[in-house]
Design a protein around this motif. Structure first.
Motif, PDB file in Angstrom:
ATOM      1  N   LEU A   1       0.824  -1.205   0.000  1.00 49.24           N
ATOM      2  CA  LEU A   1       0.000   0.000   0.000  1.00 49.24           C
ATOM      3  C   LEU A   1       0.856   1.253   0.000  1.00 49.24           C
ATOM      4  O   LEU A   1       1.927   1.286   0.604  1.00 49.24           O
ATOM      5  N   ILE A   2       0.374   2.285  -0.677  1.00 47.45           N
ATOM      6  CA  ILE A   2       1.047   3.582  -0.652  1.00 47.45           C
ATOM      7  C   ILE A   2       0.024   4.666  -0.333  1.00 47.45           C
ATOM      8  O   ILE A   2      -1.185   4.466  -0.485  1.00 47.45           O
ATOM      9  N   VAL A   3       0.516   5.799   0.123  1.00 45.77           N
ATOM     10  CA  VAL A   3      -0.313   6.998   0.280  1.00 45.77           C
ATOM     11  C   VAL A   3       0.274   8.070  -0.614  1.00 45.77           C
ATOM     12  O   VAL A   3       1.490   8.285  -0.636  1.00 45.77           O
TER      13      VAL A   3
ATOM     14  N   TYR B   1      -5.612  13.363   0.334  1.00 50.40           N
ATOM     15  CA  TYR B   1      -4.648  12.269   0.215  1.00 50.40           C
ATOM     16  C   TYR B   1      -5.392  10.945   0.066  1.00 50.40           C
ATOM     17  O   TYR B   1      -6.472  10.750   0.626  1.00 50.40           O
ATOM     18  N   GLY B   2      -4.795  10.039  -0.725  1.00 44.14           N
ATOM     19  CA  GLY B   2      -5.411   8.747  -0.951  1.00 44.14           C
ATOM     20  C   GLY B   2      -4.484   7.601  -0.592  1.00 44.14           C
ATOM     21  O   GLY B   2      -3.262   7.713  -0.719  1.00 44.14           O
ATOM     22  N   ILE B   3      -5.074   6.500  -0.131  1.00 45.51           N
ATOM     23  CA  ILE B   3      -4.331   5.257   0.096  1.00 45.51           C
ATOM     24  C   ILE B   3      -4.648   4.348  -1.081  1.00 45.51           C
ATOM     25  O   ILE B   3      -5.815   4.177  -1.448  1.00 45.51           O
ATOM     26  N   GLY B   4      -3.589   3.794  -1.701  1.00 44.26           N
ATOM     27  CA  GLY B   4      -3.826   3.070  -2.932  1.00 44.26           C
ATOM     28  C   GLY B   4      -2.969   1.837  -3.112  1.00 44.26           C
ATOM     29  O   GLY B   4      -1.987   1.613  -2.400  1.00 44.26           O
TER      30      GLY B   4
ATOM     31  N   ASP C   1      -2.342  -1.500  -6.479  1.00 47.86           N
ATOM     32  CA  ASP C   1      -2.662  -1.994  -7.806  1.00 47.86           C
ATOM     33  C   ASP C   1      -4.111  -2.507  -7.813  1.00 47.86           C
ATOM     34  O   ASP C   1      -4.469  -3.382  -7.031  1.00 47.86           O
ATOM     35  N   ALA C   2      -4.931  -1.954  -8.696  1.00 45.37           N
ATOM     36  CA  ALA C   2      -6.350  -2.324  -8.713  1.00 45.37           C
ATOM     37  C   ALA C   2      -6.575  -3.788  -9.057  1.00 45.37           C
ATOM     38  O   ALA C   2      -7.618  -4.357  -8.714  1.00 45.37           O
ATOM     39  N   PHE C   3      -5.615  -4.418  -9.735  1.00 50.29           N
ATOM     40  CA  PHE C   3      -5.787  -5.801 -10.169  1.00 50.29           C
ATOM     41  C   PHE C   3      -5.185  -6.811  -9.185  1.00 50.29           C
ATOM     42  O   PHE C   3      -5.178  -8.004  -9.462  1.00 50.29           O
ATOM     43  N   ASP C   4      -4.690  -6.334  -8.045  1.00 43.49           N
ATOM     44  CA  ASP C   4      -4.132  -7.210  -7.017  1.00 43.49           C
ATOM     45  C   ASP C   4      -5.167  -7.341  -5.902  1.00 43.49           C
ATOM     46  O   ASP C   4      -5.287  -6.460  -5.047  1.00 43.49           O
ATOM     47  N   SER C   5      -5.930  -8.434  -5.918  1.00 46.25           N
ATOM     48  CA  SER C   5      -7.048  -8.579  -4.973  1.00 46.25           C
ATOM     49  C   SER C   5      -6.574  -8.660  -3.526  1.00 46.25           C
ATOM     50  O   SER C   5      -7.256  -8.181  -2.615  1.00 46.25           O
ATOM     51  N   ASP C   6      -5.388  -9.252  -3.299  1.00 44.41           N
ATOM     52  CA  ASP C   6      -4.858  -9.314  -1.932  1.00 44.41           C
ATOM     53  C   ASP C   6      -4.517  -7.913  -1.427  1.00 44.41           C
ATOM     54  O   ASP C   6      -4.758  -7.581  -0.256  1.00 44.41           O
ATOM     55  N   ALA C   7      -3.954  -7.079  -2.314  1.00 42.07           N
ATOM     56  CA  ALA C   7      -3.616  -5.713  -1.927  1.00 42.07           C
ATOM     57  C   ALA C   7      -4.879  -4.895  -1.651  1.00 42.07           C
ATOM     58  O   ALA C   7      -4.921  -4.099  -0.704  1.00 42.07           O
ATOM     59  N   VAL C   8      -5.912  -5.099  -2.458  1.00 41.45           N
ATOM     60  CA  VAL C   8      -7.175  -4.398  -2.225  1.00 41.45           C
ATOM     61  C   VAL C   8      -7.779  -4.826  -0.881  1.00 41.45           C
ATOM     62  O   VAL C   8      -8.284  -3.995  -0.120  1.00 41.45           O
TER      63      VAL C   8
ATOM     64  N   GLY D   1      -0.425   1.820 -13.574  1.00 44.33           N
ATOM     65  CA  GLY D   1      -1.693   1.516 -14.210  1.00 44.33           C
ATOM     66  C   GLY D   1      -2.829   1.841 -13.259  1.00 44.33           C
ATOM     67  O   GLY D   1      -2.623   2.475 -12.217  1.00 44.33           O
ATOM     68  N   PRO D   2      -4.052   1.433 -13.567  1.00 43.51           N
ATOM     69  CA  PRO D   2      -5.193   1.739 -12.704  1.00 43.51           C
ATOM     70  C   PRO D   2      -4.939   1.292 -11.261  1.00 43.51           C
ATOM     71  O   PRO D   2      -4.468   0.183 -11.017  1.00 43.51           O
ATOM     72  N   MET D   3      -5.240   2.190 -10.335  1.00 47.48           N
ATOM     73  CA  MET D   3      -5.025   1.884  -8.923  1.00 47.48           C
ATOM     74  C   MET D   3      -6.317   2.029  -8.131  1.00 47.48           C
ATOM     75  O   MET D   3      -7.102   2.944  -8.371  1.00 47.48           O
ATOM     76  N   ALA D   4      -6.536   1.087  -7.223  1.00 47.37           N
ATOM     77  CA  ALA D   4      -7.621   1.210  -6.260  1.00 47.37           C
ATOM     78  C   ALA D   4      -7.178   2.231  -5.217  1.00 47.37           C
ATOM     79  O   ALA D   4      -6.154   2.041  -4.561  1.00 47.37           O
ATOM     80  N   VAL D   5      -7.906   3.315  -5.094  1.00 49.47           N
ATOM     81  CA  VAL D   5      -7.506   4.405  -4.198  1.00 49.47           C
ATOM     82  C   VAL D   5      -8.713   4.904  -3.420  1.00 49.47           C
ATOM     83  O   VAL D   5      -9.744   5.260  -4.012  1.00 49.47           O
TER      84      VAL D   5
END
Length: 219
Positions: free
Chosen positions: A29-31, A38-41, A43-50, A137-141
């Motif tokens: 995770l990054i901020v 500010y957002g915490i984000g 990789d949108a395609f990494d389900s474990d990270a989400v 690429g697209p990020m879940a944020v």
């Protein structure tokens, strides 16, 4: 141990961008700063990270994570279809403080939570965020705060709430506007404002060719 990088210093900014991209690609995770808050984000395609992002915020799957993109063209591969209304709003307000709820492409291999076939997309107007997004690429944020907490307008506020659950913090200084994005649902036939925020609703109505009182607002 998490690291904080001051993006006002060119050398630290370069090092921070490298670290943030590496962390996101590695499932951590990054901020990062955006033009709103500010957002915490991740990789949108990494389900474990989400899942880790939701856990860090103390948030359930019933509140799916929005997705940030680094260019207009990225959207074409993420949505079921780009409608004229959606295209008009993207061209008028991206990059900027407008989030769009759209029908996602059914072939996407991601898990953002219980989305019911939709996804919320935005392209932020912030150079640090754009650089990270164009590399990852697209990020879940999501907003960089614990669920129910105050959204973070500084990196210090984000770190106080999220601590060591985040690998890399990019400090872009205080958020310039510190106002959440406006959310418009264009997943159905009629655009609906779900949250009023950084982009005024009368400007949205104008782009859609509507009178202000003709635009549905469910805020």
């Amino acid at each position: 141990m998490s690291a904080v990088y001051d993006c006002s210093d060119p050398a630290e900014r370069a090092a921070g961008l490298t670290a943030a991209v590496g962390a996101a690609r590695g499932g951590r995770l990054i901020v990062m700063p955006t033009d709103t808050l500010y957002g915490i984000g991740c990789d949108a395609f990494d389900s474990d990270a989400v899942a880790a992002l939701l856990a860090a915020k103390g948030r359930g799957r019933d509140m799916p994570v929005p997705v940030l993109v680094g260019s207009w063209h990225t959207v074409d591969g993420l949505v079921l279809s780009v409608t004229p209304q959606m295209r008009a709003l993207v061209e008028a307000f991206w990059p900027g403080g407008l989030s769009l709820v759209v029908q996602q492409a059914p072939s996407l291999a991601w898990d953002l939570g219980d989305t019911d076939g939709t996804v919320m997309l935005r392209m932020p107007l912030h150079p640090v965020a754009i650089e990270v997004l164009r590399e990852v690429g697209p990020m879940a944020v999501s907003s960089a705060n614990v669920s129910g907490g105050q959204p973070s307008s500084t990196v210090e506020q984000a770190r106080d709430q999220l601590g060591e659950s985040v690998s890399v913090y990019l400090d872009g200084g205080p958020a310039e506007h510190a106002v959440a994005s406006t959310i418009v649902d264009v997943s159905g036939g009629t655009p609906v404002v779900l949250r009023e925020g950084a982009v005024p609703t009368d400007e949205i109505a104008q782009v859609l060719g509507l009178e202000p009182d003709e635009l549905q607002v469910r805020a």
